[in-house]
Design an enzyme around this catalytic site. Sequence first.
Site, PDB file in Angstrom:
ATOM      1  N   GLU A 132      -6.126   7.076  -2.510  1.00 15.70           N
ATOM      2  CA  GLU A 132      -5.174   6.760  -3.572  1.00 15.70           C
ATOM      3  C   GLU A 132      -5.764   7.115  -4.931  1.00 15.70           C
ATOM      4  OE1 GLU A 132      -2.065   3.160  -4.552  1.00 15.70           O
ATOM      5  OE2 GLU A 132      -4.130   2.615  -4.171  1.00 15.70           O
ATOM      6  N   GLY A 264     -12.075  -1.921  -7.046  1.00 14.02           N
ATOM      7  CA  GLY A 264     -12.578  -3.137  -6.422  1.00 14.02           C
ATOM      8  C   GLY A 264     -12.412  -3.088  -4.920  1.00 14.02           C
ATOM      9  N   ALA A 265     -11.272  -2.536  -4.484  1.00 16.96           N
ATOM     10  CA  ALA A 265     -10.976  -2.432  -3.053  1.00 16.96           C
ATOM     11  C   ALA A 265      -9.799  -1.480  -2.877  1.00 16.96           C
ATOM     12  CB  ALA A 265     -10.645  -3.811  -2.473  1.00 16.96           C
ATOM     13  N   MET A 266      -9.560  -1.086  -1.625  1.00 20.89           N
ATOM     14  CA  MET A 266      -8.444  -0.187  -1.304  1.00 20.89           C
ATOM     15  C   MET A 266      -7.799  -0.636  -0.009  1.00 20.89           C
ATOM     16  SD  MET A 266      -6.518   2.314  -2.002  1.00 20.89           S
ATOM     17  CE  MET A 266      -5.149   2.766  -0.927  1.00 20.89           C
ATOM     18  N   ASN A 268      -6.138   0.552   2.513  1.00 18.71           N
ATOM     19  CA  ASN A 268      -5.834   1.420   3.654  1.00 18.71           C
ATOM     20  C   ASN A 268      -5.355   0.585   4.845  1.00 18.71           C
ATOM     21  OD1 ASN A 268      -7.340   3.573   2.164  1.00 18.71           O
ATOM     22  ND2 ASN A 268      -9.090   2.312   2.754  1.00 18.71           N
ATOM     23  N   GLU A 301      -5.531  -7.331  -1.121  1.00 20.26           N
ATOM     24  CA  GLU A 301      -5.498  -6.160  -0.230  1.00 20.26           C
ATOM     25  C   GLU A 301      -4.684  -6.435   1.033  1.00 20.26           C
ATOM     26  OE1 GLU A 301      -6.464  -3.492  -1.582  1.00 20.26           O
ATOM     27  OE2 GLU A 301      -7.366  -4.593  -3.240  1.00 20.26           O
TER      28      GLU A 301
END
EC number: 3.4.11.-
Length: 856
Positions: A132, A264-266, A268, A301
């Site tokens: 992303e 910070g995070a993704m 998926n 998330e």
Amino acid sequence: MSREVLPNNVTPLHYDITLEPNFRAFTFEGSLKIDLQINDHSINSVQINYLEIDFHSARIEGVNAIEVNKNENQQKATLVFPNGTFENLGPSAKLEIIFSGILNDQMAGFYRAKYTDKVTGETKYMATTQMEATDARRAFPCFDEPNLKATFAVTLVSESFLTHLSNMDVRNETIKEGKKYTTFNTTPKMSTYLVAFIVADLRYVESNNFRIPVRVYSTPGDEKFGQFAANLAARTLRFFEDTFNIEYPLPKMDMVAVHEFSAGAMENWGLVTYRVIDLLLDIENSSLDRIQRVAEVIQHELAHQWFGNLVTMDWWEGLWLNEGFATWMSWYSCNKFQPEWKVWEQYVTDNLQRALNLDSLRSSHPIEVPVNNADEINQIFDAISYSKGSSLLRMISKWLGEETFIKGVSQYLNKFKYGNAKTGDLWDALADASGKDVCSVMNIWTKRVGFPVLSVKEHKNKITLTQHRYLSTGDVKEEEDTTIYPILLALKDSTGIDNTLVLNEKSATFELKNEEFFKINGDQSGIFITSYSDERWAKLSKQANLLSVEDRVGLVADAKALSASGYTSTTNFLNLISNWKNEDSFVVWEQIINSLSALKSTWVFEPEDILNALDKFTLDLVLNKLSELGWNIGEDDSFAIQRLKVTLFSAACTSGNEKMQSIAVEMFEEYANGNKQAIPALFKAVVFNTVARLGGENNYEKIFNIYQNPVSSEEKIIALRALGRFEDKELLERTLSYLLDGTVLNQDFYIPMQGIRVHKKGIERLWAWMQEHWDEIAKRLQPGSPVLGGVLTLGLTNFTSFEALEKISAFYSRKVTKGFDQTLAQALDTIRSKAQWVSRDREIVATYLREHEYDQ
């Protein structure tokens, strides 16, 4: 300018992807088969997205491409086939591509993340992904648009001892000639930006408290720190299933700690990736702040598994449908799980203020902003999409009622699952659930930039309210002030909050039930600022017992914002907080200190006697409460009391109270000499910062040693930030050198700057250093990355003069700013706002401090 999208003559249906990373050459080899629906048989070419990919061959149903025309600027390749090729095809066809790419170090696409093995001490790499917004095309050629959903089957190849992970569970795994081949099951229909795969030496812990496996992966030596996350994730998935009445549709949930990570995070789908610090927790050595942060990130998330993954925005201008919802849901679930954290009270001083601060700039943008290409898309992952988006949802949920809001959200998710949606689709679902005309009230809030300031004029038993666009510079032009925001007034008086009143015009008059006490924007649920008369401000400052925590936070924040923009004098803000020395809420105190810090940072280049007087004002504010509470953390202290103690202790240390500073130094000396219980985890940041502020090469060495050998990832960041607090010229140069010599990871490039920015010497030297090394910084960090955005914000926005503004503008006028032009404009607006505030109220503040004898 129109969207840079691919032609619609073909549509992707399914991808078979095989990838093999090479950890010696830092490259990867790949093969790809895409099932296409042929929409136009008269074509002789297929256009596909790519970036930094070499095409070795391309063919469709056995017919080889005769050329591959690559346009790196547009990130598109045109695969040209012999005339008549598509005329002979049926309704679908298989496109096959052999390719290779760079296993880059840019934290984008398919990339390498460097780390030190805790067991062996060796430098190692993991191959991981960050797709992303538009970097799937770096990993494999694809139709890289969110509404071109397809299914994916991934195969990974590597040395046999490495772990392979992807969105789905394993279909089969074989070993051939020392290599492992792992093929994963086919995904549901999903967008390219959610595809993920990892090849690394990993270990895991898991939770069995959900109907599918929930695992947390890390590199060897860290796996024990994943249990908190695994347990919370299992509980959260179950909670979201029950809340939305939709099952999580994948067969597993893996969460992975990645050593170099730009955000910070993704989210998926089925394979969520995180910065190490935002996933792994050493509970014994972690502060309450860090525990809450990890919980919020995980729940954010996991909310995305429904908001964004199951239902995806149609195009990037609808990013807020992903990020605003995930942010709101993370706070909603946190509040359900940990009510003692008082997260909705914190929301007002955290997310709401973050949104208002950015949206008060002339260079802000609407929640739904037209974006056309990768450079523009990457810049809208900001406080507007996340914080203003979630603040809008908070406003709607208060208006409709939480239960009705959740019902409408569930309808929205069920209707558009595995597909794409637009903002209007959400309004329709909420209208169906509530029976209210949601669109007419909310549409303007997403389509138009900014927010209003509401001026209140009092008459006998009536108030006249007038709205204007608020700008932090206080100089809104007539042509910028044309939007009529539908304002949910939430008028509070002694009988409660009236949620029926709406201001739908520029100005209107409303009846008052009670002249003695009223407040607009009850519980601070609206996205606006309220400007009262000086007399009303004086009354409200003495009516704290009639106001909720959210109300009191809102009044402090509004008073500061109105002072900064010239709607009222800064003395109004100082008088308000002076009356609240006995405040009991840590949330209100945090807003008081944050707002006061904003004033101090704007006055940072003023004479020392003024800065000392502001410190004395701060100490006069906090010391009585600190003395009443004490600073020691007791076994029975609640979360709220602990937060309050550290907030007051920190303010005292930062403002030069020698007694508190000496306590901090004592704690640090004990800690550095081996007593790891000497500093409560929540106090570690203020203790390290205080020691650094007091200076000394010996203390620098101690903190640097802690940075290199931390007890936790949280401590590592605290130490790195503290290194920037040292004002000594040689130590400052040493800290800056670490940013370019490999001592500091690129993901943490901005962390020392958070310390450097708080003192005059640091502000000036940081900017000079940025000019000296700009080309290297720009090369090292992705133009649209959060890391570069942080560098610009921290390096530029601490200046407070028009002269500095001109010099910075002149410097960047000679540079290529593609990919960060919006962030730069916002930084310049922030400087302009500060310059106007300090030039307007310099003498007023000096007089106030003198009259109240803080200059003694």
